[in-house]
Design a protein around this motif. Structure first.
Motif, PDB file in Angstrom:
ATOM      1  N   VAL A 576      -2.644 -17.952 -45.795  1.00  0.00           N
ATOM      2  CA  VAL A 576      -1.907 -16.813 -46.368  1.00  0.00           C
ATOM      3  C   VAL A 576      -2.153 -15.602 -45.482  1.00  0.00           C
ATOM      4  CG1 VAL A 576      -1.980 -17.664 -48.731  1.00  0.00           C
ATOM      5  CG2 VAL A 576      -3.872 -16.275 -47.882  1.00  0.00           C
ATOM      6  N   PRO A 577      -1.149 -14.721 -45.317  1.00  0.00           N
ATOM      7  CA  PRO A 577       0.211 -14.822 -45.846  1.00  0.00           C
ATOM      8  C   PRO A 577       1.063 -15.744 -44.998  1.00  0.00           C
ATOM      9  CG  PRO A 577      -0.020 -12.816 -44.599  1.00  0.00           C
ATOM     10  CD  PRO A 577      -1.380 -13.451 -44.588  1.00  0.00           C
ATOM     11  N   SER A 578       2.237 -16.048 -45.505  1.00  0.00           N
ATOM     12  CA  SER A 578       3.124 -16.963 -44.775  1.00  0.00           C
ATOM     13  C   SER A 578       4.174 -16.212 -43.959  1.00  0.00           C
ATOM     14  CB  SER A 578       3.824 -17.904 -45.761  1.00  0.00           C
ATOM     15  OG  SER A 578       4.591 -17.145 -46.694  1.00  0.00           O
ATOM     16  N   VAL A 579       4.257 -14.882 -44.085  1.00  0.00           N
ATOM     17  CA  VAL A 579       5.232 -14.073 -43.350  1.00  0.00           C
ATOM     18  C   VAL A 579       4.519 -12.858 -42.782  1.00  0.00           C
ATOM     19  CG1 VAL A 579       7.379 -12.741 -43.479  1.00  0.00           C
ATOM     20  CG2 VAL A 579       7.121 -14.834 -44.838  1.00  0.00           C
ATOM     21  N   ALA A 580       4.881 -12.489 -41.497  1.00  0.00           N
ATOM     22  CA  ALA A 580       4.342 -11.281 -40.871  1.00  0.00           C
ATOM     23  C   ALA A 580       5.457 -10.596 -40.101  1.00  0.00           C
ATOM     24  CB  ALA A 580       3.180 -11.631 -39.949  1.00  0.00           C
ATOM     25  N   ARG A 581       5.331  -9.275 -39.861  1.00  0.00           N
ATOM     26  CA  ARG A 581       6.339  -8.496 -39.145  1.00  0.00           C
ATOM     27  C   ARG A 581       5.667  -7.714 -38.014  1.00  0.00           C
ATOM     28  NH1 ARG A 581      10.476  -5.760 -43.548  1.00  0.00           N
ATOM     29  NH2 ARG A 581      11.467  -7.690 -44.236  1.00  0.00           N
ATOM     30  N   VAL A 582       6.473  -7.551 -36.910  1.00  0.00           N
ATOM     31  CA  VAL A 582       5.962  -6.790 -35.770  1.00  0.00           C
ATOM     32  C   VAL A 582       7.167  -6.148 -35.073  1.00  0.00           C
ATOM     33  CG1 VAL A 582       6.055  -8.721 -34.167  1.00  0.00           C
ATOM     34  CG2 VAL A 582       4.473  -6.838 -33.735  1.00  0.00           C
ATOM     35  N   CYS A 583       6.990  -4.958 -34.481  1.00  0.00           N
ATOM     36  CA  CYS A 583       8.061  -4.267 -33.753  1.00  0.00           C
ATOM     37  C   CYS A 583       8.203  -4.873 -32.350  1.00  0.00           C
ATOM     38  CB  CYS A 583       7.759  -2.780 -33.654  1.00  0.00           C
ATOM     39  SG  CYS A 583       7.729  -1.942 -35.254  1.00  0.00           S
ATOM     40  N   GLU A 584       9.465  -4.969 -31.878  1.00  0.00           N
ATOM     41  CA  GLU A 584       9.682  -5.615 -30.575  1.00  0.00           C
ATOM     42  C   GLU A 584       9.126  -4.786 -29.424  1.00  0.00           C
ATOM     43  OE1 GLU A 584      13.775  -6.117 -29.687  1.00  0.00           O
ATOM     44  OE2 GLU A 584      14.310  -4.012 -29.967  1.00  0.00           O
ATOM     45  N   ASP A 585       9.042  -3.462 -29.590  1.00  0.00           N
ATOM     46  CA  ASP A 585       8.496  -2.625 -28.511  1.00  0.00           C
ATOM     47  C   ASP A 585       7.102  -2.137 -28.856  1.00  0.00           C
ATOM     48  OD1 ASP A 585       9.226  -1.085 -30.617  1.00  0.00           O
ATOM     49  OD2 ASP A 585      10.247   0.466 -29.440  1.00  0.00           O
ATOM     50  N   ALA A 586       6.423  -2.835 -29.732  1.00  0.00           N
ATOM     51  CA  ALA A 586       5.085  -2.393 -30.137  1.00  0.00           C
ATOM     52  C   ALA A 586       4.107  -2.537 -28.991  1.00  0.00           C
ATOM     53  CB  ALA A 586       4.616  -3.209 -31.342  1.00  0.00           C
ATOM     54  N   HIS A 587       3.263  -1.531 -28.850  1.00  0.00           N
ATOM     55  CA  HIS A 587       2.208  -1.599 -27.831  1.00  0.00           C
ATOM     56  C   HIS A 587       1.034  -2.439 -28.324  1.00  0.00           C
ATOM     57  CE1 HIS A 587       4.325   1.393 -25.436  1.00  0.00           C
ATOM     58  NE2 HIS A 587       4.403   2.194 -26.529  1.00  0.00           N
ATOM     59  N   ASP A 588       0.874  -2.524 -29.657  1.00  0.00           N
ATOM     60  CA  ASP A 588      -0.201  -3.336 -30.226  1.00  0.00           C
ATOM     61  C   ASP A 588       0.322  -4.751 -30.408  1.00  0.00           C
ATOM     62  OD1 ASP A 588      -2.365  -4.389 -31.486  1.00  0.00           O
ATOM     63  OD2 ASP A 588      -2.283  -3.069 -33.246  1.00  0.00           O
ATOM     64  N   MET A 589      -0.265  -5.698 -29.724  1.00  0.00           N
ATOM     65  CA  MET A 589       0.179  -7.087 -29.766  1.00  0.00           C
ATOM     66  C   MET A 589      -0.402  -7.857 -30.957  1.00  0.00           C
ATOM     67  SD  MET A 589       2.289  -7.648 -27.234  1.00  0.00           S
ATOM     68  CE  MET A 589       2.971  -6.017 -27.461  1.00  0.00           C
ATOM     69  N   ASN A 590      -1.242  -7.176 -31.788  1.00  0.00           N
ATOM     70  CA  ASN A 590      -1.796  -7.856 -32.959  1.00  0.00           C
ATOM     71  C   ASN A 590      -0.707  -8.008 -34.005  1.00  0.00           C
ATOM     72  OD1 ASN A 590      -4.429  -8.013 -31.927  1.00  0.00           O
ATOM     73  ND2 ASN A 590      -4.879  -5.911 -32.599  1.00  0.00           N
ATOM     74  N   VAL A 591      -0.383  -9.229 -34.339  1.00  0.00           N
ATOM     75  CA  VAL A 591       0.714  -9.501 -35.266  1.00  0.00           C
ATOM     76  C   VAL A 591       0.237  -9.457 -36.713  1.00  0.00           C
ATOM     77  CG1 VAL A 591       2.429 -11.198 -35.986  1.00  0.00           C
ATOM     78  CG2 VAL A 591       1.941 -10.852 -33.553  1.00  0.00           C
ATOM     79  N   ALA A 592      -0.785 -10.208 -37.047  1.00  0.00           N
ATOM     80  CA  ALA A 592      -1.252 -10.285 -38.439  1.00  0.00           C
ATOM     81  C   ALA A 592      -2.604 -10.952 -38.484  1.00  0.00           C
ATOM     82  CB  ALA A 592      -0.253 -11.049 -39.296  1.00  0.00           C
ATOM     83  N   ILE A 593      -3.334 -10.682 -39.587  1.00  0.00           N
ATOM     84  CA  ILE A 593      -4.574 -11.398 -39.899  1.00  0.00           C
ATOM     85  C   ILE A 593      -4.252 -12.354 -41.028  1.00  0.00           C
ATOM     86  CG2 ILE A 593      -6.907 -11.204 -40.811  1.00  0.00           C
ATOM     87  CD1 ILE A 593      -7.187  -8.557 -39.426  1.00  0.00           C
ATOM     88  N   VAL A 594      -4.527 -13.624 -40.798  1.00  0.00           N
ATOM     89  CA  VAL A 594      -4.283 -14.638 -41.816  1.00  0.00           C
ATOM     90  C   VAL A 594      -5.608 -15.194 -42.289  1.00  0.00           C
ATOM     91  CG1 VAL A 594      -1.997 -15.230 -40.950  1.00  0.00           C
ATOM     92  CG2 VAL A 594      -3.991 -16.415 -40.046  1.00  0.00           C
ATOM     93  N   GLY A 595      -5.618 -15.629 -43.572  1.00  0.00           N
ATOM     94  CA  GLY A 595      -6.841 -16.174 -44.148  1.00  0.00           C
ATOM     95  C   GLY A 595      -6.616 -17.542 -44.720  1.00  0.00           C
ATOM     96  N   GLY A 596      -7.729 -18.262 -44.852  1.00  0.00           N
ATOM     97  CA  GLY A 596      -7.666 -19.603 -45.405  1.00  0.00           C
ATOM     98  C   GLY A 596      -7.953 -19.619 -46.890  1.00  0.00           C
ATOM     99  N   ARG A 597      -7.321 -20.514 -47.598  1.00  0.00           N
ATOM    100  CA  ARG A 597      -7.543 -20.724 -49.030  1.00  0.00           C
ATOM    101  C   ARG A 597      -7.744 -22.213 -49.264  1.00  0.00           C
ATOM    102  NH1 ARG A 597      -7.760 -16.049 -48.489  1.00  0.00           N
ATOM    103  NH2 ARG A 597      -6.750 -14.365 -49.702  1.00  0.00           N
ATOM    104  N   ASP A 598      -8.586 -22.532 -50.317  1.00  0.00           N
ATOM    105  CA  ASP A 598      -8.870 -23.938 -50.619  1.00  0.00           C
ATOM    106  C   ASP A 598      -9.212 -24.029 -52.090  1.00  0.00           C
ATOM    107  OD1 ASP A 598      -9.816 -26.594 -50.791  1.00  0.00           O
ATOM    108  OD2 ASP A 598     -10.380 -26.516 -48.661  1.00  0.00           O
ATOM    109  N   LYS A 599      -8.613 -24.966 -52.825  1.00  0.00           N
ATOM    110  CA  LYS A 599      -8.911 -25.151 -54.241  1.00  0.00           C
ATOM    111  C   LYS A 599     -10.282 -25.755 -54.458  1.00  0.00           C
ATOM    112  CE  LYS A 599      -4.104 -25.692 -55.757  1.00  0.00           C
ATOM    113  NZ  LYS A 599      -3.140 -26.578 -56.451  1.00  0.00           N
ATOM    114  N   ASP A 600     -10.840 -26.341 -53.423  1.00  0.00           N
ATOM    115  CA  ASP A 600     -12.164 -26.934 -53.545  1.00  0.00           C
ATOM    116  C   ASP A 600     -13.230 -25.851 -53.519  1.00  0.00           C
ATOM    117  OD1 ASP A 600     -11.323 -29.634 -53.699  1.00  0.00           O
ATOM    118  OD2 ASP A 600     -10.899 -29.574 -51.538  1.00  0.00           O
TER     119      ASP A 600
END
Length: 710
Positions: A576-600
């Motif tokens: 999660v999350p399953s969707v991220a957004r970024v600007c095409e001319d962005a100077h910051d190349m960091n797109v998103a931080i994703v995390g793991g989830r587990d029912k166990d």
């Protein structure tokens, strides 16, 4: 002047009337009076022994001695035609008049030699004696009540008498008038002493031009009281209380009446009397009232003043107040006194029976018997209200006893259920004591009748089976095979004196995972146990079972089984999350931080390993960097045009064995203008970039071939 014969005007009424017993005296003039020579003896009685009586004489040459003689301080040639004597004490205040008759004096100097009459006139030639008028006089009116005198030469014909002040030319106007020629003062209507007991007016002589020739001199008119007001009690009904057994002479209450007549006369001298007592048993004279003070006291002896033996606890007295000191001609007023004989705790409560019986089924609670008592004291008082206590026979404190406030009975209750099988004897004996809220009087005590025995018989009852332990807690791994053993239920029948069998059934199994052997009570799985099920709370799954005996009638009991479910790594992790957004001319190349989830649960969950999918060429555009044990950073290695891209990721948990999951994150590359993002609504490009890479390779090959041909 020598002492001459005296004529008494007035007289003494029946009984003692404070003041001058003779109001007017007459003395015949026969020459000068020598110093110390008695002029006349007056009669004065303040009805209290005349201890502190003081006298004032209008002629300062005279005084009244201890023997009530009017005696001059020095030789007096002539005293004047009238003298006034004022006598007063704490008990009386009165005035008498002495008239001197005989030949007139030779000169005005003889009359005015010592300045007599100063209290009664302001000029020596005008004499205005005080006037005494009886209230409630009958018609006809006007009536002459006094006269003002000119002592000098006769009044000139152009001079006239004037009367001013309250009652003449001031309110109440016109009550008194004066004859302008003779000085006779008249009253125009009947007077009421209770409105005004005196009037102070002024008499003067004026000429026709309005000039004052003589005066003004004070005219004091005193209104004499008549017995025209009845005594009135402040209340029509008085209430009082007296404690039973009170000593003779105990004050119960005070009756007070008011009489508007003159308090210095017998007209307001009240005497009190009891004329009726109801009921008149055991004596018609149980109470006495002080004739002068109005205090009602007990006359009956303390032993007869017993609330429990009297015919009633409330007595009514009719009280009469009579003025004129109680004489037959006095006026009367009546009131009623209600006297209540109040209770004291002189009777101990007694049980109506020495033995009470109760039958109690085992396992039951509540009231089992009502204990009755007799108490002769006043109900609804602390001398009557009972307090019960168990003094013996209840070592386990299985009983309690409370007082019924309505009827004073003791309600014996079972508060801890009794066990028929646990006692060798099924009959219990409780010993009960009863007392009052208020302590008993010193000469009364609690006797044997203030205790009783309660025989309690315990009856057998078919009790339901009891699970032990309850709840029963076990621990099992989720996903164990169907039919696996879970637990063995243990229910026993408390009716150990009976031989009964027990059968088990399921009462509540929310997920339907269990089965139970009806005879042995063994519990097995009938479906897979899933720790992640919504029926599992805090890793615990709860089921309820019923145990039923074969008694008559059958009895049941319930027991709870709690299964602690251990985790098995049977759930793959996801991102999660399953969707991220970024600007095409962005100077910051960091797109998103994703995390793991587990029912166990750990250790079958985090830490997670998140990495790019295995498709070739992904690492040319995307990069995944670990942030912590649960999160990673997705980064772009170069800018992309506005489009939607699917980035494949592989996430793996830490279970043994570990579980992995291939997933994708949708990355929207948007055009960003003025803090607004314009994103593509078209379908996403595959982030595998295979098509992109093939195009690039084809382009490179074409370029190389062109160079070679050249």
């Amino acid at each position: 002047m020598e002492v001459a014969s005296v004529a008494h005007v007035g007289g003494q009424q029946d009984g003692c009337v404070p003041g001058f017993q003779v109001k007017q005296y007459q003395v015949a003039y026969s020459g000068p009076i020598q110093r110390g020579q008695p002029l006349i003896q007056v009669e004065f009685d303040d009805c209290a022994g005349n201890k502190d009586v003081e006298f004032e004489v209008s002629n300062p040459s005279f005084h009244v001695n201890r023997d009530l003689y009017v005696v001059p301080h020095r030789d007096v040639s002539y005293s004047g035609p009238i003298m006034f004597i004022h006598g007063h004490s704490a008990h009386a205040d009165d005035m008498a008049q002495v008239d001197i008759t005989g030949p007139p004096p030779r000169s005005l100097k003889d009359i005015l030699d010592l300045g007599q009459m100063l209290p009664y006139r302001t000029k020596r030639s005008l004499l205005v004696p005080p006037v005494i008028v009886t209230e409630n006089q009958r018609a006809s009116f006007p009536k002459v009540i006094g006269r003002s005198h000119v002592i000098s030469s006769e009044k000139s014909g152009n001079h006239f008498f004037r009367l001013t002040g309250p009652g003449a030319d001031q309110d109440p106007k016109g009550l008194f008038t004066i004859d302008i020629d003779t000085g006779d003062v008249s009253v125009s209507r009947s007077l009421d002493r209770e409105d005004f007991d005196s009037y102070e007016l002024e008499v003067s002589i004026s000429d026709f031009e309005g000039n004052t020739v003589e005066g003004p001199a004070l005219l004091l008119i005193t209104v004499i009281d008549q017995n025209d007001n009845r005594p009135i009690f402040k209340e029509t009904r008085y209430t009082g209380e007296v404690l039973e057994g009170s000593p003779t002479g105990t004050t119960v209450m005070t009756m007070t009446a008011f009489d508007a007549d003159d308090p210095a006369t017998d007209n307001a001298a009240l005497r009190y009397n009891i004329i009726r007592q109801s009921p008149d048993k055991p004596s018609p004279n149980m109470f006495y009232i002080d004739a002068e003070k109005g205090d009602i006291v007990t006359v009956i002896s303390p032993t007869l003043l017993d609330r429990e033996t009297l015919p009633t606890t409330t007595y009514e007295l009719e009280i009469v107040a009579k003025d004129m000191a109680g004489s037959e001609v006095g006026l009367t007023g009546t009131a009623t006194a209600t006297i209540t004989i109040t209770d004291k705790n002189d009777h101990a409560p007694e049980f109506t029976h020495p033995l009470f019986e109760a039958h109690v089924h085992e396992g039951m609670t509540g009231v089992v018997v009502n204990l009755t008592v007799d108490d002769r004291d006043d109900p609804a008082t602390g001398a009557w209200r009972a307090i019960y206590s168990i003094i013996n026979g209840d070592p386990t404190q299985s009983f309690e006893i409370q007082t019924n406030p309505d009827n004073n009975e003791g309600m014996l209750s079972v508060v801890k259920p009794l066990d028929y099988e646990a006692t060798a004897s099924h009959t219990l004996f409780l010993y009960i004591k009863v007392e009052n809220e208020d302590p008993l009087v010193p000469d009364v005590g609690y006797g044997p009748s203030s205790t009783a025995t309660v025989q309690v018989t315990v009856l057998d009852f078919n009790e339901g089976p009891v699970f032990f332990p309850d709840p029963l807690t076990v621990t099992k791994m989720e996903n164990i095979p169907v039919g696996s053993f879970v637990a063995s239920l243990n229910a026993t029948d408390p009716d150990i004196l009976q031989i009964q069998s027990i059968r088990y059934t399921i009462l509540r199994d929310p997920a339907g995972w269990l089965s139970v052997n009806p005879v042995r009570g063994t519990v097995n799985t009938s479906a897979s146990l899933d720790r992640e099920s919504p029926y599992v709370h805090d890793n615990k799954y709860t089921a309820v079972f019923i145990a039923t005996d074969n008694g008559s009638p059958p009895a049941t009991g319930t027991g709870t089984l709690v299964i602690n479910l251990e985790d098995y790594n049977d759930n793959a992790p996801y991102v999660v999350p399953s969707v991220a957004r970024v600007c095409e001319d962005a100077h910051d190349m960091n797109v998103a931080i994703v995390g793991g989830r587990d029912k166990d649960l750990p250790p079958n969950a985090a830490p997670f390993k998140i990495e790019l999918g295995k498709q070739p060429g992904l690492d040319k555009t995307w990069k995944v960097t670990r942030v912590n044990s649960t999160h990673s950073q997705i980064m772009l290695l170069h800018s992309l045009k506005k489009a939607n891209y699917q980035v494949p990721l592989l996430i793996t948990d830490s279970g043994v064995p570990p579980l992995s999951n291939n997933t994708e994150v949708k990355v929207q590359v948007c055009v960003c203008k003025k803090n607004r993002m314009h994103c593509s609504s078209a379908h996403s490009h595959s982030a595998s970039l295979l098509v992109l890479l093939a195009t690039l390779l084809l382009t490179l090959l074409c370029i190389c071939e062109s160079l070679h041909l050249a």
